[in-house]
Write a protein that holds these residues in place. Sequence first.
Motif: not given
Length: 313
Positions: A299-313
Amino acid sequence: MLKLADHWVWDSWYATDDEGLHHVFFLRASRALQEEGRRHQRASIGHAVSRDLADWTLMPDALVCDDAPAWDDQATWTGSVVREDSGRWRMFYTGVSRAEDGKVQRIGSAVSDDLVSWTRLPGPQVEADPRWYERYSADSDWFDEACRDPWVYREGGEWRMLFTARTEGLEPARERGVVGRARSADLDEWEVLPPLNRPDALGFGQIEVTQLHRVDGQWLLLFCCGRGEASDARRALGEAGDNYVVPVELPLTGVDIAKARPFAHESLYAARLHDVDGRTVIIGFRNIEDGGFVGEIADPIPVRWDGERLVRA
């Protein structure tokens, strides 16, 4: 989740039609093979649709291997889908042949008016250019000739392609993975270009399933590297193969692969970024869990960019 009772499912790529329906194209091979390592040389391209990337309806297969002799008469592998200016859909995909025992990869394409029925075009259209890319031979220190996983996108007034490749050199084999490049004015005739990156001590044996996607205003290059194929320096960091992200700027002229950082997940592999309902998600297949291959799309996982890494939202 996309799980088939009789087939393993792995690499996937996505397109969204005019009605907002999401289409996934994926590699599949029969579980009757019993040994999952045999699946690659039996792979075909499946198709399913969904409104939310979680609940899927299976569709007719998109492509299978061609009749011999052909450049793709052994198996069809990972690709991407774009829309031509005419409105017609174009799928670029990887093919391998029986004549070369599936060891030499090439890239071709097929077209569709509805994302369901596909017509293969004459090919291949892209091959590893020996001026810049490693070719396979009996005494190669790698197991194949990498020219696969085409990711096609528009940049300026032309089409660009990124693909999995390797370069020759004196560096260790697990540092010589590169992002191959090509360009085209019409999606039919392609000029192969030098690679996007150079071998690096913090590099990879192969940089697979590349994708460009914008997350929270930042363009990212997403890729993956198989277990055991990361460089010694990556292993020293505790990395044993994963999905990686590195920030880039467009127009894309180069990338410092040493800046790639892994996306933390237990088994997700060959992941893709996709936008759904105003948010970005990451989606890929479940790879190795408890020592065994799973072979289903998570299943898809919501993510965001924290300025250094792609992380879970």
